[in-house]
Structures are given as C-alpha cells and as structure tokens.
Design a protein around this motif. Structure first.
Motif, PDB file in Angstrom:
ATOM      1  N   THR A 261       0.830  -1.203   0.000  1.00 21.94           N
ATOM      2  CA  THR A 261       0.000   0.000   0.000  1.00 21.94           C
ATOM      3  C   THR A 261       0.861   1.247   0.000  1.00 21.94           C
ATOM      4  O   THR A 261       0.591   2.215  -0.721  1.00 21.94           O
ATOM      5  CB  THR A 261      -0.929   0.012   1.232  1.00 21.94           C
ATOM      6  OG1 THR A 261      -1.783  -1.132   1.189  1.00 21.94           O
ATOM      7  CG2 THR A 261      -1.768   1.280   1.268  1.00 21.94           C
ATOM      8  N   GLN A 381      -6.552   5.166   3.083  1.00 21.94           N
ATOM      9  CA  GLN A 381      -6.968   4.481   4.305  1.00 21.94           C
ATOM     10  C   GLN A 381      -8.487   4.465   4.420  1.00 21.94           C
ATOM     11  O   GLN A 381      -9.088   3.451   4.788  1.00 21.94           O
ATOM     12  CB  GLN A 381      -6.372   5.154   5.533  1.00 21.94           C
ATOM     13  CG  GLN A 381      -6.844   4.518   6.845  1.00 21.94           C
ATOM     14  CD  GLN A 381      -6.167   5.099   8.057  1.00 21.94           C
ATOM     15  OE1 GLN A 381      -4.963   4.973   8.228  1.00 21.94           O
ATOM     16  NE2 GLN A 381      -6.942   5.749   8.913  1.00 21.94           N
ATOM     17  N   GLN A 384      -9.853   1.883   2.138  1.00 24.29           N
ATOM     18  CA  GLN A 384      -9.656   0.536   2.673  1.00 24.29           C
ATOM     19  C   GLN A 384     -10.690   0.229   3.748  1.00 24.29           C
ATOM     20  O   GLN A 384     -11.239  -0.879   3.794  1.00 24.29           O
ATOM     21  CB  GLN A 384      -8.239   0.415   3.245  1.00 24.29           C
ATOM     22  CG  GLN A 384      -7.144   0.389   2.190  1.00 24.29           C
ATOM     23  CD  GLN A 384      -5.755   0.359   2.797  1.00 24.29           C
ATOM     24  OE1 GLN A 384      -5.506   0.978   3.841  1.00 24.29           O
ATOM     25  NE2 GLN A 384      -4.835  -0.346   2.163  1.00 24.29           N
ATOM     26  N   ASN A 387     -13.785  -0.715   2.216  1.00 28.31           N
ATOM     27  CA  ASN A 387     -13.664  -1.870   1.312  1.00 28.31           C
ATOM     28  C   ASN A 387     -13.686  -1.502  -0.166  1.00 28.31           C
ATOM     29  O   ASN A 387     -14.176  -2.262  -1.007  1.00 28.31           O
ATOM     30  CB  ASN A 387     -14.767  -2.901   1.602  1.00 28.31           C
ATOM     31  CG  ASN A 387     -14.676  -3.468   3.006  1.00 28.31           C
ATOM     32  OD1 ASN A 387     -13.590  -3.820   3.464  1.00 28.31           O
ATOM     33  ND2 ASN A 387     -15.807  -3.545   3.698  1.00 28.31           N
ATOM     34  N   LEU A 390      -7.858  -2.590  -1.576  1.00 25.72           N
ATOM     35  CA  LEU A 390      -7.182  -3.583  -0.734  1.00 25.72           C
ATOM     36  C   LEU A 390      -5.997  -2.960  -0.044  1.00 25.72           C
ATOM     37  O   LEU A 390      -5.421  -1.999  -0.529  1.00 25.72           O
ATOM     38  CB  LEU A 390      -6.735  -4.768  -1.591  1.00 25.72           C
ATOM     39  CG  LEU A 390      -7.855  -5.550  -2.295  1.00 25.72           C
ATOM     40  CD1 LEU A 390      -7.272  -6.637  -3.177  1.00 25.72           C
ATOM     41  CD2 LEU A 390      -8.803  -6.151  -1.259  1.00 25.72           C
TER      42      LEU A 390
END
Length: 390
Positions: A261, A381, A384, A387, A390
């Motif tokens: 990431t 963030q 993530q 959802n 990833l």
C-alpha cells in the motif's frame, strides 16, 4: 490567517475540471455534516467560554458560503459516581443557526471526578447520529483528558468504559461510515497524562483526520473552518485518487510484482503531482505526533483498547522515567487548577508523552498546493476501511 472572506477560501469553491486540474471545495451543492464533541468538565472552563464564542462564529462563516451544512453538538462529562450531572448530552443535527447557538449556550464547565472522562460514550453518540450518506462527515473532538481504560493510574474505571464499549472499535466503525475526526488537544493539561496525546493522534489517524494542539481556543475557528475546507476538497478528489492507486496496483500485479500500500501511494502521488493536481491544505505548526504508534497498530489490525494498554505498559517499562515529568509537575509539587484531577502532587506518575511535547499552534493557514502524500494516504486508508481498496 485564512478566513472565509480570503482569496484562498474563494478558490476552494471552484470545481475540479474534467482533466483533474484546478481546486475543489465548498461547492454550492456540497453537503457537510459537522459535529462538535466537547469535554464539559471543570478543567475546561476557560476553554469552553472561548469555544462558545468561536463556535458561533464558525457556524456563521461556514453556513454563509453555499454548502448545505448541518451542525450537531455532543457535550460530555463522566459516568457516576465520578460525575453525577450527566454522561453525555446529545444535540442532533440542525441547519438552523439560532438552534446551534442555543446548543452551544448550554455548555458549562463543571464536575468530572477522576482524570479520564466519558470520551468513549461521546464517540458512541457521534457514531449514532443520523449522518447524511453523501455528506462530508466531520467530527471535531475538543478534549484535555483521555478515555477510561488507558492510563496506568488515577482512573476510576481502569477496565474501560463502564458500558462495555471500546473506543477503538467505535473509531473503526466511524471510519467505515466515512466520518473523519479532527482532534483538538487542550494544552497543557493534556500533556499531564501518559498517553492522552497519543490517543488523540490515534483517533485522527484511524478516521483519516488530523490532530492539533492548542493552548487556548483562540485558533479553534481556524482549525474547524480550514479543516472543513480541506475535507470537502478531498472528498471531491477521492474517486480520482482511488482510481490512480488502483491503476498503480493493477499495473504492478500484471507485471508479477506484489506492491505494498505504501509503495502504491508513493507512485500514485508522483503521478498525480506530475499532472498538476492541487488540493486545499490546512497548514499548522501545532500538529501532534503519536509517540507510541507501534503499540496502537494500524486501522486494519483491530486492536482493543485493553490490548493497546497492555502494550503501552510494556513500552513504558523500557523508558527511563526520572526526567520525564511534565512541566506542570516539575514547577510545583502541589495540586493546582491546571493539573488534571487524579495526577496532582508528589504521587503523580511520570508522563511519557512529555518526552515530545507538541508546540501549541501559533499559525493555522489554508493554502493551495500540489496534493500531498499525507492527503493521498488518508484517502487510501478511508477507501480501505470502506472496502473500496485492498
């Protein structure tokens, strides 16, 4: 100092053009749900008085610039028997300026009992508000003490919130709903605890907000107005940033590389900046730093507050304590009005966060610049947590 009347504020009302250049912000059709969460215990007296004046000014300024804004207020003190007045007082969202003024006028500084306060209960009330699905959602937590269940001593509820709620779980739920929390740490009282600063930093980190230290409420309006401008701008860049990060990840994986990431963000930032993508940014010299970040983990680890407290205890055992008493306890060994309840006098424990006391903000400006790596990281963030990445 940037204000809504300044050229910087006018610039943020422009929409992003089709190429992704230009600046975004408080467009006429923007929605903003803004909730203030304020500690109303005895130690917040002067702060509340100043905050009342500033919050009313904030309401007027933000409401006058085209966005469809709703304001809410949650006041909190502590659980009985530490405080017998109230735990929380929740004032629901309103678009009416006079109603919000009436909310603010209800705040009084009183009580509190031990040092930690009902922060967890207040966060839960904020999570439970009827947030609009498409609004930019911002909470501003104004506090000078940590929640229950974090400090190693001086806590009437050492096992945490007496209603069994975990503040870290609540914060993760807020992140999932897209609620961003800005934390305002009221100094110097905040620094007389072991981990209060780091908690407020973690609140901001988990929800994609920012943590700012203030020594008075004089700059509170700037934090809220400029932070709101930045968040609305970022919400309009969100899809573009997510698509760029996804593109980086897809290309790397197609080439057989396992990209992290962090590496995805770095590559996406370079690409977006090369294309000239700009953003509104709150610039302050009062930003707080989480000095025990490894103990808290990241948002995806889903640690409980009890687990974090255990790891902080192990960390504390490795740090020399003789020289790290906070300044308010070095100068006097007797209880004083500026000292948090439960930590006064010779029995006060050493304070780890005193090792890196933040500089309380003296400036808080709104600037336009190329989108920053920190902003892209916050957007990623949030994606993530919801959802989308990833």
């Amino acid at each position: 100092m940037a204000t809504p009347e300044s050229s910087d504020w006018i610039m943020i009302e422009k929409e992003v053009d089709e190429t992704g250049h230009g600046q975004t912000g408080l467009a006429v059709d923007a929605e903003l749900d803004l909730c203030f969460i304020c500690d109303c215990t005895g130690s917040m007296g002067q702060y509340i008085k100043a905050a009342q004046e500033n919050i009313q000014s904030i309401v007027t300024k933000i409401s006058g610039h085209g966005a469809k804004v709703r304001f809410g207020l949650i006041s909190y003190r502590d659980h009985p028997p530490q405080d017998s007045t109230f735990v929380t007082q929740c004032h629901p969202f309103t678009e009416n300026l006079e109603t919000m003024r009436q909310y603010v006028d209800t705040m009084r500084a009183n009580g509190g009992g031990d040092g930690p306060e009902a922060v967890t209960a207040a966060l839960f009330e904020a999570l439970s508000l009827p947030w609009r699905p498409n609004a930019t959602k911002i909470c501003v937590l104004i506090a000078d003490a940590p929640p229950h269940g974090l400090e190693p001593s001086g806590d009437g509820f050492p096992n945490g919130d007496p209603d069994g709620r975990d503040p870290l779980e609540i914060l993760r739920d807020m992140a999932t709903l897209g609620i961003t929390v800005y934390t305002v740490g009221c100094e110097p009282a905040l620094g007389a605890y072991h981990f209060a600063r780091d908690f407020l930093c973690n609140v901001a980190e988990v929800t994609g907000g920012q943590a700012v230290a203030l020594s008075s409420a004089a700059m509170l309006a700037d934090v809220i107005i400029n932070g709101s401008a930045e968040e609305i701008g970022l919400s309009k860049l969100q899809r573009q940033v997510e698509e760029e990060v996804l593109k980086v990840q897809t290309e790397a994986r197609s080439a057989g590389h396992n990209i992290s990431t962090e590496a995805s963000v770095t590559a996406a930032v370079a690409s977006l900046q090369a294309r000239g993508l700009t953003s509104v940014q709150m610039e302050t010299d009062g930003r707080m730093t989480n000095t025990t970040k490894p103990c808290w983990g990241n948002v995806l680890e889903k640690k409980s507050l009890a687990k974090v407290k255990e790891e902080l205890g192990k960390f504390a055992a490795t740090v020399p304590s003789a020289e790290i008493l906070p300044s308010c306890l070095r100068s006097a060994r007797l209880p004083g009005p500026s000292m948090p309840r439960g930590y006064a006098g010779a029995s006060a424990p050493p304070v780890l966060s005193g090792l890196s006391a933040p500089t309380s903000a003296k400036t808080n400006l709104l600037k336009t610049d190329l989108i920053s790596g920190e902003q892209v990281s916050r957007i990623v963030q949030r994606a993530q947590c919801q959802n989308r990445l990833l």
